[in-house]
Structures are given as C-alpha cells and as structure tokens.
Design a protein around this motif. Structure first.
Motif, mmCIF file in Angstrom:
data_model
loop_
_atom_site.group_PDB
_atom_site.id
_atom_site.type_symbol
_atom_site.label_atom_id
_atom_site.label_comp_id
_atom_site.label_asym_id
_atom_site.label_seq_id
_atom_site.Cartn_x
_atom_site.Cartn_y
_atom_site.Cartn_z
ATOM 1 N N ASN A 81 -4.923 -0.725 -1.575
ATOM 2 C CA ASN A 81 -5.102 -1.882 -0.993
ATOM 3 C C ASN A 81 -3.819 -2.678 -0.820
ATOM 4 O O ASN A 81 -2.601 -2.123 -1.340
ATOM 5 C CB ASN A 81 -6.142 -2.759 -1.289
ATOM 6 C CG ASN A 81 -6.973 -3.656 -0.180
ATOM 7 O OD1 ASN A 81 -6.378 -4.164 0.456
ATOM 8 N ND2 ASN A 81 -8.242 -3.794 -0.656
ATOM 9 N N SER A 82 -3.761 -3.859 -0.088
ATOM 10 C CA SER A 82 -2.496 -4.412 0.222
ATOM 11 C C SER A 82 -2.610 -5.950 0.458
ATOM 12 O O SER A 82 -3.740 -6.354 0.890
ATOM 13 C CB SER A 82 -1.858 -3.576 0.901
ATOM 14 O OG SER A 82 -0.653 -4.300 1.612
ATOM 15 N N PHE A 83 -1.392 -6.673 0.013
ATOM 16 C CA PHE A 83 -1.486 -7.900 0.490
ATOM 17 C C PHE A 83 -0.992 -8.219 1.831
ATOM 18 O O PHE A 83 -0.770 -9.256 2.442
ATOM 19 C CB PHE A 83 -0.661 -8.704 -0.518
ATOM 20 C CG PHE A 83 -1.503 -9.030 -1.700
ATOM 21 C CD1 PHE A 83 -2.308 -10.301 -1.728
ATOM 22 C CD2 PHE A 83 -1.230 -8.068 -2.861
ATOM 23 C CE1 PHE A 83 -2.894 -10.334 -3.035
ATOM 24 C CE2 PHE A 83 -1.831 -8.469 -4.155
ATOM 25 C CZ PHE A 83 -2.902 -9.332 -4.221
ATOM 26 N N SER A 84 -0.475 -6.980 2.612
ATOM 27 C CA SER A 84 0.123 -6.970 3.916
ATOM 28 C C SER A 84 -0.644 -7.675 5.066
ATOM 29 O O SER A 84 0.010 -8.488 5.887
ATOM 30 C CB SER A 84 0.747 -5.514 4.271
ATOM 31 O OG SER A 84 1.785 -5.218 3.417
ATOM 32 N N LYS A 85 -1.911 -6.930 5.255
ATOM 33 C CA LYS A 85 -2.315 -7.471 6.394
ATOM 34 C C LYS A 85 -3.360 -8.719 6.416
ATOM 35 O O LYS A 85 -3.284 -9.562 7.161
ATOM 36 C CB LYS A 85 -3.306 -6.225 6.809
ATOM 37 C CG LYS A 85 -2.366 -4.838 6.892
ATOM 38 C CD LYS A 85 -1.299 -4.651 7.744
ATOM 39 C CE LYS A 85 -0.283 -3.552 7.572
ATOM 40 N NZ LYS A 85 0.136 -2.917 8.653
ATOM 41 N N TYR A 86 -4.419 -8.615 5.647
ATOM 42 C CA TYR A 86 -5.356 -9.715 5.589
ATOM 43 C C TYR A 86 -4.939 -10.770 5.067
ATOM 44 O O TYR A 86 -5.060 -12.114 5.738
ATOM 45 C CB TYR A 86 -6.815 -9.066 4.771
ATOM 46 C CG TYR A 86 -7.546 -10.322 4.738
ATOM 47 C CD1 TYR A 86 -8.728 -10.868 5.720
ATOM 48 C CD2 TYR A 86 -7.897 -10.873 3.295
ATOM 49 C CE1 TYR A 86 -9.216 -11.836 5.660
ATOM 50 C CE2 TYR A 86 -8.932 -11.806 3.375
ATOM 51 C CZ TYR A 86 -9.485 -12.389 4.451
ATOM 52 O OH TYR A 86 -10.504 -13.552 4.098
ATOM 53 N N ALA A 138 0.721 -1.158 0.199
ATOM 54 C CA ALA A 138 -0.111 -0.037 -0.017
ATOM 55 C C ALA A 138 0.815 1.208 -0.047
ATOM 56 O O ALA A 138 0.547 2.304 -0.729
ATOM 57 C CB ALA A 138 -0.930 0.000 1.388
ATOM 58 N N SER A 139 2.047 1.064 0.609
ATOM 59 C CA SER A 139 2.998 2.363 0.613
ATOM 60 C C SER A 139 3.485 2.611 -0.802
ATOM 61 O O SER A 139 3.251 3.793 -1.011
ATOM 62 C CB SER A 139 4.202 1.897 1.435
ATOM 63 O OG SER A 139 3.707 1.398 2.540
ATOM 64 N N GLY A 140 3.701 1.731 -1.713
ATOM 65 C CA GLY A 140 4.056 1.967 -2.901
ATOM 66 C C GLY A 140 2.714 2.549 -3.696
ATOM 67 O O GLY A 140 2.788 3.671 -4.630
ATOM 68 N N VAL A 149 -9.132 6.329 -0.662
ATOM 69 C CA VAL A 149 -9.661 5.434 0.354
ATOM 70 C C VAL A 149 -8.506 4.092 0.458
ATOM 71 O O VAL A 149 -8.313 3.610 -0.252
ATOM 72 C CB VAL A 149 -10.975 5.156 0.428
ATOM 73 C CG1 VAL A 149 -11.206 4.142 1.531
ATOM 74 C CG2 VAL A 149 -12.011 5.995 0.228
ATOM 75 N N ASP A 150 -7.905 4.261 1.779
ATOM 76 C CA ASP A 150 -6.855 3.119 2.117
ATOM 77 C C ASP A 150 -7.772 1.964 2.515
ATOM 78 O O ASP A 150 -8.095 2.074 3.990
ATOM 79 C CB ASP A 150 -5.843 3.639 3.196
ATOM 80 C CG ASP A 150 -4.800 2.831 3.409
ATOM 81 O OD1 ASP A 150 -4.670 1.564 3.274
ATOM 82 O OD2 ASP A 150 -3.842 3.088 4.115
ATOM 83 N N GLU A 151 -7.713 0.921 2.056
ATOM 84 C CA GLU A 151 -8.528 -0.056 2.559
ATOM 85 C C GLU A 151 -7.633 -1.338 2.813
ATOM 86 O O GLU A 151 -8.008 -2.533 2.543
ATOM 87 C CB GLU A 151 -9.600 -0.598 1.315
ATOM 88 C CG GLU A 151 -10.837 0.593 1.167
ATOM 89 C CD GLU A 151 -11.911 0.061 0.184
ATOM 90 O OE1 GLU A 151 -11.783 -0.828 -0.637
ATOM 91 O OE2 GLU A 151 -13.035 0.804 0.121
#
Ligand code: PLP
Length: 433
Positions: free
Chosen positions: A239-244, A105-107, A207-209
C-alpha cells in the motif's frame, strides 16, 4: 590501451521498456513552452496536495529536527497507526510487527519481490497492468508471465486464468485492485478463490492496494474499500500514501507480510530493507502520523467524492466522443478507453490528440501488449472545469477524424446511446464538405 566499446550496462536493462507517455509529456511541455494550453490527463497522480494536517506535522518535524534515519521498518508509532487504521476501517486486526514502512509502494513492491523471487521464478501479472510489476520482477531475475485480462472479467484475473497459467516455475501472482490502468476491482469472491488456489500450490499472492481508499459507488449506492488481508495462504499486501492520501512525492508506503513463525518473513524483509533503503524518508513518516486523524480523513473523503463526480462525468463523455470504456472503472482515477476505429493505434491517437487539441493521455502500450495497442488511459486528475474542456476537445478531435475519412476513422461509432448518436450525426453534419 583499447577502450572497450561493449555496452557495460547489465542485460536486464535491455529488457526494461521506456514509458511511451514520457514522449507525450515531453511534447506537452514543448507545446506549453510555445504558449499552448495543455490539459494533463496522462499523469497518475492526484491534483490535490497533501492535506493541511499532514503538511503541518511535516513542518513541525522539520523544525524539531526529526530528520535522522528511523528504524528500518519505520517509526513504531506509524506502524501502530497503520494497524489501527486496518482495525478501524476494515475490522481487520493485524499486529504492527507485520507492517513495514517503505519508500512508496515502489519500495514496498521491490522489497516484497526481493523477498520471494529466485532467479527463474515466474510471477503471474495482469496484462494490461501496472508496468512496474513486470520490470521489477525482471530486475530480480524473475520472469513476469502475463495473464491476458479482458473486459469480460473487468480486466482482472479469474481463477480459471490463474489455474491455466500456473506452471512448474510459477512462484506467485501479483495483482492490483483497484487496477492501474483500468480502475477496475477484482470481486472479493474471485480473489478468495484465487487465494485458496495459490495456497494449494504453495505460492505467494501479492496484492497491490495502492488505490484502496479510492473506490466509487454507482447510482447513489454505498461502496466500501476492502483489503486482501485475512485471505488464506501466503498473502502480502502493498500500500502507499501516494494516491488516497495525496502524497506522491513524499515517497512513503507500507507492506503487510503474512504471519510466519518467529516473524521470519519480516526478519528477512528487514535485512533487505537495511541494505537497499536503510529506511523510508523520516520527515514523511512523522507527517504521515497525521494521515489517520479524523480531520485528515474528512478531507480525503471529500476528495474521494470529487473523484467519483469526475468519473461520472468523464466516462459517458468519452463514450459520446466515440471511445469505448468496456469495463466501468469503480476505483483509482483512470478511464481505460478503446480508441475509435477497427485498427486504432492508441499511441498515434494520444500524440495527435495532444498535437491538435492539447489533451495529454497515456497510450495503452505502456501497460502491456494484450490488445493494448488500441487503448489510451485518461487520468481524471484535473478539476471539473478542465475535465469539461477536455471532453469538448476530445469530442471535437474524434468528430474531425470521422469527417476526414482517414483509415480507421470511418469505423468510429459513438457508443453512448441516443444522445451520443445525435452528437455524432451533428458532428458529421457540421464537418461534411
Ligand atoms: N502501484 C501502482 C498500481 C501504481 O499505479 C503506482 C504509481 O502510479 C505504484 C504502484 C507506485 O506508487 P508509489 O508512488 O507509492 O511508489
């Protein structure tokens, strides 16, 4: 020749604040090196590693040598898999052409802000909020204007706040839902109203989801993750693969950009991505294709239920210990807690809690300046046994501060009902000289 003593670093660096939590972490490591057992509740990453099907896909990709650069916007198959995920989980149909795979999500946030922010443009950001938002806006010579959110609106912006803060230089609004550090979500109707307002002003809503899949029900009720996609106006979703998906170190995320004529937004985004990143990590992309397999989603849903169980344990435990959780978290894996005492200092609280009881937390001042001083954030990213031990240690710590009668300590008032009052009386009785 005279050597210039002037600092050559750009002015913007002076305005980027360091994370205070790194002091906590450094001290935690020192204590651990000296043989103390520290319970880590300061770091915002899942204690679960990537699900087995994802790891197996990564190993296959490595073995097959699929390690070269990919297309800048990501593997076409991954962009399609993400689009299919929105259709399946959220009944939201979007073209894969609107999706860019990014380095976390940072990128994604960096590229989205690079796409929209001109020097001097204002972006409204919640305070408290994820600190990266304001620093990334600054990095692109924009001005992050804080929206002082409070427990009254679940630490989320309201239409009224956005309307009142929107000025001549305002270009857009950036919010996170569920939020870091509060774990709260914005109501769908409120976000809808905000999106219409932003559209009416010709601005952009970002929106950061990133915590999208991590949402929790209350009292056995159902809960559904939601997305801002489909809202009116210029809406970009990160969105990101980091958390969920539990893949923090894999550095993989995505952005969905609004529809535009000839996909012009994506063309501009792609140019930026070519030069700033080339592409997101290729092995991680091949592995992420396995994220949406039914077997993987089953593992992740079990983990989500486990996070909910931890939240249900931790929030009342903090309240029994005299901390306040004024807005109940319904997502992510954080409890944002008010330290006991009228003039509480969250930084001091976090450092002393670590020193005396070996529980590491994050001072609220890392997330802004709006009443943040009295808060600490606890991440429930450790197993139940550790969480129970942490709750016991936190209770012991607050009880001993109360008994010591130190400034601020006298104002400790447990806020967890009869049981909490009884436990505080017990603590006072045990500790009274
Ligand atoms: N947005 C929020 C709200 C976060 O909490 C984080 C990380 O903690 C990020 C973005 C960055 O995440 P990533 O690992 O995907 O770059």
């Amino acid at each position: 020749m005279k050597i210039a003593s002037r600092l050559l670093a750009a002015r913007r660096t002076a305005e980027i604040q360091p994370f205070v939590v790194m002091d906590v972490l450094a001290r935690a490591h020192q204590l651990e090196a000296a043989g103390r057992r520290v319970i880590h509740m300061e770091i915002g990453e899942p204690d679960f590693s990537a699900p087995a099907p994802v790891v197996q896909a990564a190993v296959r990709a490595l073995r097959d040598g699929r390690t070269a650069y990919t297309a800048t916007l990501g593997l076409p198959a991954l962009r399609e898999a993400i689009a299919a995920h929105y259709a399946c989980r959220f009944s939201t149909r979007i073209s894969p052409e609107r999706i860019a795979v990014t380095a976390g999500a940072s990128g994604g946030l960096l590229l989205t802000l690079a796409l929209y922010v001109n020097p001097g443009d204002e972006i409204l950001v919640p305070d408290p909020g994820y600190p990266g938002y304001r620093h990334m806006v600054r990095a692109f010579e924009g001005v992050a204007r804080p929206l002082n959110v409070s427990p009254a609106s679940g630490f989320q912006p309201t239409l009224e706040m956005v309307r009142a803060s929107w000025g001549r230089r305002t270009k857009g609004l950036l919010i996170g839902s569920p939020s870091n550090p509060t774990g709260t979500r914005i109501a769908k109707t409120e976000l809808d109203d905000i999106a219409r307002f932003v559209e009416s002003r010709g601005g952009v809503l970002i929106v950061d989801e990133i915590y999208q899949g991590l949402v929790y029900a209350d009292k056995g009720g159902a809960v559904a993750a939601s997305t801002a996609l489909g809202l009116p106006g210029e809406v970009a979703v990160v969105n990101s693969f980091s958390k969920y998906f539990c893949m923090t170190g894999w550095r993989l995320g995505w952005v969905v950009l609004p529809l535009s004529k000839d996909n012009a937004r994506m063309r501009a985004f792609e140019k930026l991505a070519q030069h700033l990143f080339i592409c997101a990590p290729s092995v991680a992309q091949h592995a992420a294709l396995a994220c949406f397999l039914p077997a993987t989603l089953k593992i992740l849903e079990r983990r989500r239920i486990e996070f909910q169980r931890r939240r249900d344990f931790l929030v009342p435990a903090l309240e029994r210990a005299g901390l306040g959780v004024p807005a109940r978290p319904t997502g992510a894996f954080y409890a944002y807690a008010a330290c006991p005492g009228d003039r509480a200092d969250g930084r001091r609280f976090a450092l002393e809690l670590l020193e005396r009881e070996g529980v590491a937390s994050t001072p609220g001042i890392d997330f802004g300046s709006n009443a943040a001083r009295g808060y600490v954030r606890f991440a429930y990213t450790c197993g139940m046994a550790d969480l129970e031990e942490a709750a016991r240690r936190i209770g012991k710590f607050t009880a001993s501060r109360l008994a010591s009668g130190r400034p601020g300590a006298a104002a400790i008032r447990p806020r967890g009902g009869a049981g909490a009052r009884a436990s505080a009386r017990g603590a006072r009785a045990r500790r009274a000289p």
